[in-house]
Design a protein around this motif. Structure first.
Motif, PDB file in Angstrom:
ATOM      1  N   VAL A  20     -43.338 -16.465  87.576  1.00  9.94           N
ATOM      2  CA  VAL A  20     -43.960 -15.099  87.707  1.00  9.94           C
ATOM      3  C   VAL A  20     -45.041 -14.798  86.824  1.00  9.94           C
ATOM      4  O   VAL A  20     -45.285 -15.290  85.650  1.00  9.94           O
ATOM      5  CB  VAL A  20     -43.086 -14.167  87.455  1.00  9.94           C
ATOM      6  CG1 VAL A  20     -42.385 -14.208  86.008  1.00  9.94           C
ATOM      7  CG2 VAL A  20     -43.288 -12.883  87.633  1.00  9.94           C
ATOM      8  N   CYS A  21     -46.247 -14.301  87.409  1.00 14.71           N
ATOM      9  CA  CYS A  21     -47.403 -14.043  86.740  1.00 14.71           C
ATOM     10  C   CYS A  21     -47.922 -12.648  86.886  1.00 14.71           C
ATOM     11  O   CYS A  21     -47.517 -11.965  87.838  1.00 14.71           O
ATOM     12  CB  CYS A  21     -48.677 -14.858  87.333  1.00 14.71           C
ATOM     13  SG  CYS A  21     -48.306 -16.453  87.180  1.00 14.71           S
ATOM     14  N   SER A  22     -48.819 -11.974  85.823  1.00 18.37           N
ATOM     15  CA  SER A  22     -49.581 -11.092  85.976  1.00 18.37           C
ATOM     16  C   SER A  22     -51.009 -11.413  86.317  1.00 18.37           C
ATOM     17  O   SER A  22     -51.488 -12.504  86.561  1.00 18.37           O
ATOM     18  CB  SER A  22     -49.517 -10.195  84.859  1.00 18.37           C
ATOM     19  OG  SER A  22     -50.141  -8.866  85.017  1.00 18.37           O
ATOM     20  N   GLY A  51     -48.447  -9.993  91.971  1.00 17.79           N
ATOM     21  CA  GLY A  51     -48.562  -8.855  92.849  1.00 17.79           C
ATOM     22  C   GLY A  51     -50.047  -8.436  93.123  1.00 17.79           C
ATOM     23  O   GLY A  51     -50.738  -8.697  92.327  1.00 17.79           O
ATOM     24  N   ASP A  52     -50.413  -7.998  94.297  1.00 16.99           N
ATOM     25  CA  ASP A  52     -51.624  -7.550  94.623  1.00 16.99           C
ATOM     26  C   ASP A  52     -51.643  -6.151  95.075  1.00 16.99           C
ATOM     27  O   ASP A  52     -52.737  -5.719  95.761  1.00 16.99           O
ATOM     28  CB  ASP A  52     -52.284  -8.345  95.773  1.00 16.99           C
ATOM     29  CG  ASP A  52     -51.494  -8.420  96.968  1.00 16.99           C
ATOM     30  OD1 ASP A  52     -50.520  -7.619  97.052  1.00 16.99           O
ATOM     31  OD2 ASP A  52     -51.956  -8.886  98.026  1.00 16.99           O
ATOM     32  N   LYS A  68     -56.059 -19.965  96.199  1.00 19.19           N
ATOM     33  CA  LYS A  68     -55.169 -20.897  96.702  1.00 19.19           C
ATOM     34  C   LYS A  68     -53.877 -21.212  95.793  1.00 19.19           C
ATOM     35  O   LYS A  68     -53.092 -21.730  96.120  1.00 19.19           O
ATOM     36  CB  LYS A  68     -55.670 -22.076  97.454  1.00 19.19           C
ATOM     37  CG  LYS A  68     -56.428 -21.907  98.650  1.00 19.19           C
ATOM     38  CD  LYS A  68     -56.923 -23.168  99.207  1.00 19.19           C
ATOM     39  CE  LYS A  68     -57.771 -22.941 100.340  1.00 19.19           C
ATOM     40  NZ  LYS A  68     -58.410 -24.097 100.974  1.00 19.19           N
ATOM     41  N   ASP A  69     -54.350 -20.723  94.606  1.00 21.18           N
ATOM     42  CA  ASP A  69     -53.684 -21.183  93.238  1.00 21.18           C
ATOM     43  C   ASP A  69     -52.411 -20.436  93.042  1.00 21.18           C
ATOM     44  O   ASP A  69     -51.649 -20.422  92.302  1.00 21.18           O
ATOM     45  CB  ASP A  69     -54.422 -21.099  92.139  1.00 21.18           C
ATOM     46  CG  ASP A  69     -55.372 -22.436  92.083  1.00 21.18           C
ATOM     47  OD1 ASP A  69     -55.091 -23.306  92.613  1.00 21.18           O
ATOM     48  OD2 ASP A  69     -56.476 -22.269  91.460  1.00 21.18           O
ATOM     49  N   TYR A  70     -52.336 -19.010  94.000  1.00 17.09           N
ATOM     50  CA  TYR A  70     -51.318 -18.128  93.624  1.00 17.09           C
ATOM     51  C   TYR A  70     -50.832 -17.699  95.002  1.00 17.09           C
ATOM     52  O   TYR A  70     -51.468 -17.684  95.999  1.00 17.09           O
ATOM     53  CB  TYR A  70     -51.873 -16.693  93.091  1.00 17.09           C
ATOM     54  CG  TYR A  70     -52.352 -17.078  91.409  1.00 17.09           C
ATOM     55  CD1 TYR A  70     -51.520 -16.935  90.486  1.00 17.09           C
ATOM     56  CD2 TYR A  70     -53.693 -17.388  91.381  1.00 17.09           C
ATOM     57  CE1 TYR A  70     -51.858 -17.262  89.071  1.00 17.09           C
ATOM     58  CE2 TYR A  70     -54.149 -17.713  90.004  1.00 17.09           C
ATOM     59  CZ  TYR A  70     -53.178 -17.490  89.075  1.00 17.09           C
ATOM     60  OH  TYR A  70     -53.653 -18.012  87.613  1.00 17.09           O
ATOM     61  N   LEU A  71     -49.441 -17.399  94.884  1.00 15.40           N
ATOM     62  CA  LEU A  71     -48.748 -16.487  95.806  1.00 15.40           C
ATOM     63  C   LEU A  71     -48.972 -15.075  95.870  1.00 15.40           C
ATOM     64  O   LEU A  71     -48.451 -14.515  94.742  1.00 15.40           O
ATOM     65  CB  LEU A  71     -47.411 -17.015  96.113  1.00 15.40           C
ATOM     66  CG  LEU A  71     -46.419 -16.141  96.888  1.00 15.40           C
ATOM     67  CD1 LEU A  71     -46.614 -16.651  98.296  1.00 15.40           C
ATOM     68  CD2 LEU A  71     -44.982 -16.682  96.483  1.00 15.40           C
TER      69      LEU A  71
END
Length: 299
Positions: A20-22, A51-52, A68-71
């Motif tokens: 999980v990232c911010s 999140g976006d 491409k490094d993030y979902l």
């Protein structure tokens, strides 16, 4: 479907690491370091999700769109929305990837993938739902959100019962609550917490190279606050990664001495202020010296 190929357990079980990232500076530099450390690994698929939606314009966005490094999932990055963000990530990976288990962790964690592989081979019966078990004020035993295993079938259970998945709680509590309602309870696992500490100056545990190498831990929780600035967390990642990969005992001990000096210096009064000013500038894009404000929203 995208096929996740992992050659780990004897029966071919597949494990995906979900982080999980911010979008802020701290999460970005930590996730960037994690990616660099894990990039040559072929046994695990790692996915960093963020999140976006409802992006906070007070914080600089270091992730951007379309990487491409993030979902990307349609949720905000506030901590209060972490359960909803994780639910959406579960839905996405369930649709797009073949896996048997995930290990959901965060950008404050260092994972030694070789030791993780050894742990998985020896604990195949403990992966349905497990982590460091904690008690909560809601009287629910949870697998700590710093890192927990959960099986594909339990993720499917969450998705099929998402109306009962309480997004008002942090995601580890929400998961535990729904699992408990289905008579599934967490199994305790191992983790090394570096904020439970003896050095330096009894504030943080920085493990000596010999202790790191000989440890059976695969998960190191590196969250540094309140004693040290969290901007140093990626430094800990790099130190541990070098210790695990260098052959020279002399170089490892030099690194250990160096990181002790760095952490002790970082807590000196004036250096601490400089670090905070730098962090504020990188995080919010503003910095102030004696009422003179420098402001820039451009990275």
């Amino acid at each position: 479907k995208l096929l996740l190929r992992v050659k780990l357990q004897k029966d071919g079980q597949k494990v995906l690491i979900l982080v999980v990232c911010s979008r802020n500076y701290l999460s970005y530099i930590s996730s960037k370091t994690q990616k660099k450390i894990w990039k040559n690994n072929r046994n695990f698929k790692t996915i960093h999700y963020t999140g976006d939606a409802n992006l906070d314009d007070k914080e600089l966005d270091y992730v951007g769109s379309g990487s491409k490094d993030y979902l990307y999932v349609n949720a905000s990055n506030d901590y209060k929305n972490i359960a909803f963000k994780t639910l959406l990530a579960f839905e996405e990976i369930f649709k797009k990837f073949e896996f048997d288990y995930i290990f959901r962790t965060n950008t404050s964690s260092f994972i030694n993938l070789k030791k993780l592989e050894a742990y998985l081979n020896e604990n195949q019966n403990n992966l349905d739902y497990s982590g460091v078990v904690l008690d909560t004020k809601q009287q629910i035993k949870i697998a700590s959100g710093a890192g927990y295993f959960i099986s594909r079938k339990n993720i499917e259970l969450i998705i099929n019962n998402k109306d009962e998945f309480d997004i008002n709680f942090p995601d580890d509590v929400a998961v535990a609550k729904l699992m408990k309602e289905n008579n599934i309870f967490p199994i305790n696992t191992i983790r090394e917490d570096l904020n439970e500490a003896t050095t330096p100056k009894d504030l943080i545990k920085i493990l000596k190279p010999k202790n790191l190498v000989n440890s059976n831990h695969f998960h190191y929780r590196c969250r540094l606050d309140p004693h040290f600035h969290r901007i140093l967390e990626p430094v800990l990642f790099k130190y541990m990664n070098l210790v695990f990969n260098l052959n020279s005992t002399i170089l490892k001990n030099i690194l250990y001495s160096g990181i002790l000096i760095l952490f002790n210096l970082s807590n000196l009064k004036y250096i601490k202020k400089i670090i905070q000013k730098y962090y504020s500038f990188k995080f919010y894009g503003d910095i102030e010296f004696k009422n003179f404000m420098i402001y820039s929203k451009n990275k």
